[in-house]
Design a protein around this motif. Sequence first.
Motif, PDB file in Angstrom:
ATOM      1  N   LEU A 600       1.162  -0.908   0.158  1.00  0.00           N
ATOM      2  CA  LEU A 600       0.234  -0.171   0.012  1.00  0.00           C
ATOM      3  C   LEU A 600       0.721   0.887   0.116  1.00  0.00           C
ATOM      4  O   LEU A 600       0.599   2.739  -1.137  1.00  0.00           O
ATOM      5  N   ALA A 601       1.917   1.186   0.700  1.00  0.00           N
ATOM      6  CA  ALA A 601       2.482   2.576   1.018  1.00  0.00           C
ATOM      7  C   ALA A 601       3.237   2.296  -0.264  1.00  0.00           C
ATOM      8  O   ALA A 601       3.216   3.682  -0.448  1.00  0.00           O
ATOM      9  N   LEU A 617      -6.820  -4.637  -6.126  1.00  0.00           N
ATOM     10  CA  LEU A 617      -6.707  -5.730  -5.263  1.00  0.00           C
ATOM     11  C   LEU A 617      -7.555  -4.757  -4.216  1.00  0.00           C
ATOM     12  O   LEU A 617      -8.714  -5.304  -3.026  1.00  0.00           O
ATOM     13  N   LEU A 618      -7.567  -3.618  -3.866  1.00  0.00           N
ATOM     14  CA  LEU A 618      -8.093  -2.849  -3.153  1.00  0.00           C
ATOM     15  C   LEU A 618      -9.752  -2.434  -3.406  1.00  0.00           C
ATOM     16  O   LEU A 618     -10.502  -2.961  -2.361  1.00  0.00           O
ATOM     17  N   ASN A 619      -9.840  -3.335  -4.921  1.00  0.00           N
ATOM     18  CA  ASN A 619     -12.009  -2.772  -5.186  1.00  0.00           C
ATOM     19  C   ASN A 619     -11.788  -4.099  -4.831  1.00  0.00           C
ATOM     20  O   ASN A 619     -13.605  -4.780  -4.136  1.00  0.00           O
ATOM     21  N   TYR A 620     -11.286  -5.202  -5.149  1.00  0.00           N
ATOM     22  CA  TYR A 620     -11.743  -6.349  -4.502  1.00  0.00           C
ATOM     23  C   TYR A 620     -12.199  -6.476  -3.293  1.00  0.00           C
ATOM     24  O   TYR A 620     -13.466  -6.751  -2.342  1.00  0.00           O
ATOM     25  N   LEU A 621     -11.066  -5.854  -2.348  1.00  0.00           N
ATOM     26  CA  LEU A 621     -11.038  -6.819  -0.656  1.00  0.00           C
ATOM     27  C   LEU A 621     -12.220  -5.039  -0.318  1.00  0.00           C
ATOM     28  O   LEU A 621     -13.154  -5.672   0.418  1.00  0.00           O
ATOM     29  N   THR A 622     -13.055  -4.256  -0.934  1.00  0.00           N
ATOM     30  CA  THR A 622     -13.591  -3.453  -0.374  1.00  0.00           C
ATOM     31  C   THR A 622     -14.984  -4.446  -0.778  1.00  0.00           C
ATOM     32  O   THR A 622     -16.688  -3.295  -0.912  1.00  0.00           O
ATOM     33  N   GLY A 623     -15.477  -4.924  -2.029  1.00  0.00           N
ATOM     34  CA  GLY A 623     -16.300  -5.358  -2.257  1.00  0.00           C
ATOM     35  C   GLY A 623     -16.792  -4.926  -3.246  1.00  0.00           C
ATOM     36  O   GLY A 623     -17.527  -5.222  -3.920  1.00  0.00           O
ATOM     37  N   GLU A 640      -0.627 -13.705 -14.171  1.00  0.00           N
ATOM     38  CA  GLU A 640      -1.755 -12.791 -14.074  1.00  0.00           C
ATOM     39  C   GLU A 640      -1.120 -11.977 -13.306  1.00  0.00           C
ATOM     40  O   GLU A 640      -0.638 -11.975 -12.438  1.00  0.00           O
ATOM     41  N   VAL A 641      -1.665 -10.467 -13.216  1.00  0.00           N
ATOM     42  CA  VAL A 641      -0.680  -9.529 -12.021  1.00  0.00           C
ATOM     43  C   VAL A 641      -2.276  -9.331 -11.381  1.00  0.00           C
ATOM     44  O   VAL A 641      -2.753  -8.892 -12.443  1.00  0.00           O
ATOM     45  N   ILE A 642      -2.449  -8.585 -10.512  1.00  0.00           N
ATOM     46  CA  ILE A 642      -3.483  -8.159  -9.330  1.00  0.00           C
ATOM     47  C   ILE A 642      -2.442  -6.666  -8.914  1.00  0.00           C
ATOM     48  O   ILE A 642      -1.897  -6.848  -8.345  1.00  0.00           O
ATOM     49  N   THR A 643      -3.079  -5.638  -9.661  1.00  0.00           N
ATOM     50  CA  THR A 643      -2.373  -4.853  -8.910  1.00  0.00           C
ATOM     51  C   THR A 643      -2.726  -4.041  -7.777  1.00  0.00           C
ATOM     52  O   THR A 643      -4.802  -4.901  -7.176  1.00  0.00           O
ATOM     53  N   ILE A 644      -2.378  -2.877  -7.390  1.00  0.00           N
ATOM     54  CA  ILE A 644      -3.225  -2.652  -6.215  1.00  0.00           C
ATOM     55  C   ILE A 644      -4.688  -1.342  -6.338  1.00  0.00           C
ATOM     56  O   ILE A 644      -5.423  -2.235  -5.025  1.00  0.00           O
ATOM     57  N   GLY A 645      -4.852  -1.295  -7.214  1.00  0.00           N
ATOM     58  CA  GLY A 645      -6.006  -0.851  -7.355  1.00  0.00           C
ATOM     59  C   GLY A 645      -6.836   0.330  -6.370  1.00  0.00           C
ATOM     60  O   GLY A 645      -5.266   1.019  -6.112  1.00  0.00           O
ATOM     61  N   LYS A 646      -7.997   1.016  -6.741  1.00  0.00           N
ATOM     62  CA  LYS A 646      -8.559   2.133  -6.366  1.00  0.00           C
ATOM     63  C   LYS A 646      -8.173   2.261  -4.825  1.00  0.00           C
ATOM     64  O   LYS A 646      -8.360   1.694  -3.568  1.00  0.00           O
ATOM     65  N   PRO A 647      -7.388   3.012  -3.801  1.00  0.00           N
ATOM     66  CA  PRO A 647      -6.920   3.395  -2.824  1.00  0.00           C
ATOM     67  C   PRO A 647      -8.564   3.275  -1.989  1.00  0.00           C
ATOM     68  O   PRO A 647      -9.329   4.081  -2.353  1.00  0.00           O
ATOM     69  N   ALA A 648      -8.773   2.811  -0.890  1.00  0.00           N
ATOM     70  CA  ALA A 648      -9.563   2.301   0.328  1.00  0.00           C
ATOM     71  C   ALA A 648      -9.351   3.458   1.161  1.00  0.00           C
ATOM     72  O   ALA A 648      -8.756   3.596   2.217  1.00  0.00           O
ATOM     73  N   THR A 649     -10.100   4.781   1.116  1.00  0.00           N
ATOM     74  CA  THR A 649     -10.094   5.962   1.969  1.00  0.00           C
ATOM     75  C   THR A 649     -10.933   5.695   3.037  1.00  0.00           C
ATOM     76  O   THR A 649     -10.854   5.914   4.214  1.00  0.00           O
ATOM     77  N   VAL A 651     -11.419   3.059   4.440  1.00  0.00           N
ATOM     78  CA  VAL A 651     -11.118   1.557   5.315  1.00  0.00           C
ATOM     79  C   VAL A 651     -10.097   2.318   5.844  1.00  0.00           C
ATOM     80  O   VAL A 651      -8.743   1.977   4.199  1.00  0.00           O
ATOM     81  N   LEU A 652      -8.998   1.458   7.176  1.00  0.00           N
ATOM     82  CA  LEU A 652      -7.889   2.119   7.273  1.00  0.00           C
ATOM     83  C   LEU A 652      -6.953   0.911   7.143  1.00  0.00           C
ATOM     84  O   LEU A 652      -5.474   1.128   6.426  1.00  0.00           O
ATOM     85  N   SER A 653      -6.848  -0.398   7.194  1.00  0.00           N
ATOM     86  CA  SER A 653      -6.296  -1.768   7.310  1.00  0.00           C
ATOM     87  C   SER A 653      -7.089  -2.605   6.088  1.00  0.00           C
ATOM     88  O   SER A 653      -7.691  -3.236   6.843  1.00  0.00           O
ATOM     89  N   PRO A 654      -6.769  -1.987   4.978  1.00  0.00           N
ATOM     90  CA  PRO A 654      -8.225  -3.515   4.429  1.00  0.00           C
ATOM     91  C   PRO A 654      -7.564  -4.707   4.171  1.00  0.00           C
ATOM     92  O   PRO A 654      -8.703  -5.085   4.382  1.00  0.00           O
ATOM     93  N   PHE A 655      -6.119  -5.255   4.576  1.00  0.00           N
ATOM     94  CA  PHE A 655      -5.922  -6.685   5.115  1.00  0.00           C
ATOM     95  C   PHE A 655      -6.787  -6.732   6.133  1.00  0.00           C
ATOM     96  O   PHE A 655      -6.822  -8.609   6.343  1.00  0.00           O
ATOM     97  N   ASP A 656      -7.061  -6.247   7.379  1.00  0.00           N
ATOM     98  CA  ASP A 656      -7.749  -6.926   8.252  1.00  0.00           C
ATOM     99  C   ASP A 656      -9.704  -6.936   8.365  1.00  0.00           C
ATOM    100  O   ASP A 656     -10.081  -7.755   9.204  1.00  0.00           O
ATOM    101  N   LEU A 657      -9.619  -7.028   7.173  1.00  0.00           N
ATOM    102  CA  LEU A 657     -11.088  -7.533   6.243  1.00  0.00           C
ATOM    103  C   LEU A 657     -11.212  -8.770   6.283  1.00  0.00           C
ATOM    104  O   LEU A 657     -10.201  -9.646   6.252  1.00  0.00           O
ATOM    105  N   LEU A 658     -12.172  -9.849   6.380  1.00  0.00           N
ATOM    106  CA  LEU A 658     -12.578 -10.616   5.774  1.00  0.00           C
ATOM    107  C   LEU A 658     -12.533 -11.027   4.393  1.00  0.00           C
ATOM    108  O   LEU A 658     -12.428 -12.268   4.645  1.00  0.00           O
ATOM    109  N   LYS A 659     -12.906 -10.570   3.576  1.00  0.00           N
ATOM    110  CA  LYS A 659     -12.822 -10.833   2.412  1.00  0.00           C
ATOM    111  C   LYS A 659     -11.455 -10.747   2.002  1.00  0.00           C
ATOM    112  O   LYS A 659     -10.959 -11.372   1.065  1.00  0.00           O
ATOM    113  N   PHE A 660     -10.333 -10.487   2.974  1.00  0.00           N
ATOM    114  CA  PHE A 660      -8.472 -10.667   2.733  1.00  0.00           C
ATOM    115  C   PHE A 660      -8.321 -12.471   2.934  1.00  0.00           C
ATOM    116  O   PHE A 660      -7.880 -12.596   1.838  1.00  0.00           O
ATOM    117  N   ALA A 661      -9.138 -12.966   3.839  1.00  0.00           N
ATOM    118  CA  ALA A 661      -8.888 -14.352   3.990  1.00  0.00           C
ATOM    119  C   ALA A 661      -9.387 -15.284   2.901  1.00  0.00           C
ATOM    120  O   ALA A 661      -8.955 -16.243   2.186  1.00  0.00           O
TER     121      ALA A 661
END
Length: 744
Positions: A600-601, A617-623, A640-649, A651-661
């Motif tokens: 993310l950084a 990725l962020l588009n996927y994690l935010t649903g 295949e490559v998954i880029t970072i996607g649109k910043p999730a303003t 959500v502070l920590s998108p990787f803590d979402l259940l969607k990441f699992a």
Amino acid sequence: MNASQDRVRRISFRDLLTIFFSKFHVFLGILITIIVVTMGVAFLTDPIYKVTGNILVKPLLEQGVKLMAPPSTQMSTQPVRIQEITSEVTILQSPQLLSLVVKELDLTTEEKPKSLLSRAALYLTGQVNKLMVALGLSVQPSPEDQAVLALKKKLDILPVALSNVIEISLTGKSPERITKIVNTLMQDYVEYHVSLYRAKGARDFYAAQAQLFAQSLKQAENDLENFKKEWAIIEITTQNDANIELLRMLRENLALVQANISDRQTKIGVQKRNLARTGEVGAITKDMQSGILEELIREMGPLLIDRERIAALYQKSSQKYQSLNRQVEELQKGYSKQTKELLQGSALDLNGLNSYAAVLGKHITEIEKKSLLLSEKQVEYERLLRELKQQEKNYLLYLNKTEEARIEEQQDSSRASNVIVSSWAKVPSVPVFPKKFLMGFLSLVIGSLMGLAGAFTAYYMDHTVRTPEDISRTCRSQVLTFIADQTQVMAGGGSIPTSGGKSHTRIFSKLSLESGHTSRPGGGVVPLWMAEPQRYPGILESFRPLKTHLQFMAKSHPPLLIQVTGANRYTGASTTASNLALVLAWDLVDHSILLVDGNLADPSAHQTFGLSREPGLLNYLTGEMDLQQVVQPAMRPNLEVITIGKPATQVLSPFDLLKFATFVEEVRTRYDFVLFDSAPILGSSDSLTISTKVDGVILVAEANQTRYETIISIENYLHDSANVLGIVLNKRRFVIPKALYNII
């Protein structure tokens, strides 16, 4: 285990060369600095000269030996001891002696330096001293004390080994000045040494006493002289004898005079009576007559007879009678006159005799008084004379004592002056500093040695990992592979070729391979060497051990999810993940590979592969999208490559979402190898979350930048939550030149 390896580890010659060339810049910096400073001092400072003089300490004569001693073969000496040599060195360094030299040569005025560097150093030193005095941290000494301290500091006084010689050395900028100082010091030292060892008091005491009695003697002489002048005394006994003889003579003369006076009085009385009774010619006795009177009487006698005869023959009135009578009368007048004068003269003579007799009497009285006075002053005279003789005796006595003391002192001086200047200082013509050639050579040698010491010190104080052996020696994790520093490859063997053509996709149009950097300070495009692996066989061989290691893991844990993260920023984790994905895609064509940009950084996959940042990725994690919508194809059909996607303003920590699992489980079902490019573990909690969801973590460390303490901290951090597969050492440098490396 690592400790035991450290104990048995041997340092080879190759290791030494590695240390040297890895810190060659430190070596070169120290060497150049020392050479520049040394040669600057050599050319910009005033020359320093050195003069040397020698003092010889001779054996002492035995104390009983006199100046009038027998021949030297019978003289005994006392050998010089080391204590005496040390004592003489101490005397040479004494403030009293140095003060004498300072006063004699007026050393309170310092020499003014000629060179700019020396003047600057002197000015700075003076300002520092003034500041110290102003702050009360120091005391300003007097110019004389300051000169004494400076002279003592510059003097080098040392006994010469195995000899009785003391060497005196002095350095300075003026050869004439330092030569004069050393020679003056040695000259004053000899006199000062004699004065210290010479017996004190005897000569000075006797000389003072002699001076005192000399003054007393002079006073006694003055008193006696004044007494003699006052009382007209020359020598009393002689004067008494002379006075007695003179009295006898005067009394005899007085008696004679008195007898003459009496006789003359008698005769004058007889004449007066005769004249008074007769009044005739011849009344004066013969002894009273003078020559004129006798002549008158002889002439008058015949005239009287002729007058009587003429009177008898002629009348008295006759001319003849008258003429003869006139002659007689004239003679009678003359006789009367002469008689009168004669009587008057006899009276005068009598008066003279009386006066002479009175003078003689007076003289006799004075001499008698003087004789009596001499008798009375004889006691005082004899006292003064005795005092004079006593003072003279005392003076001569102490004068002799002074001479004896001087002789004894000379003898003591001869015994005490057992030091002699054996070698006077000569004006030097060649300075002892700076010696430019020697200083240049020594600066090269010392600079090299100090540079080597600095290089080795810098190497061992440098806690960064440089080689795989450093990681094995200090860390628990194994080294999976290393990637050579491509800037070094470029410097040694030409440029890195750029991608040829624009086939497949638009990725090569945006690749920046000019520099070959594997890290991205400030965020830039990472190189994709494995886009054309045949052009980079060395890098390909670096990635294949890592690929093989993942293949072995995949056999027991298919599919395989791996996180690639850096020990710190810009270590090349994104470069490693991207090129590793390409290697897997090239070699495992029957496997599906997915590269996920989870940094993310500092996301970079979209720039590296020339893809769009969104969707990702962020588009996927935010649903917002499903997996198929965020996956983008790369240059290989199985990659295949998954880029970072649109910043999730929101959500502070998108990787803590259940969607990441859910994302993790979904990619496991669709891909054989999934590589997560993530931010450094210690700087991102998202990377720690990812590490708990994947099968293993590959840690990328940058050679000469990543400290082994950082790796150990990461290992301890992930010890219970993640599986650290190993470490990839990026940008490893081979510092030994290839030609030398092939020889050793």
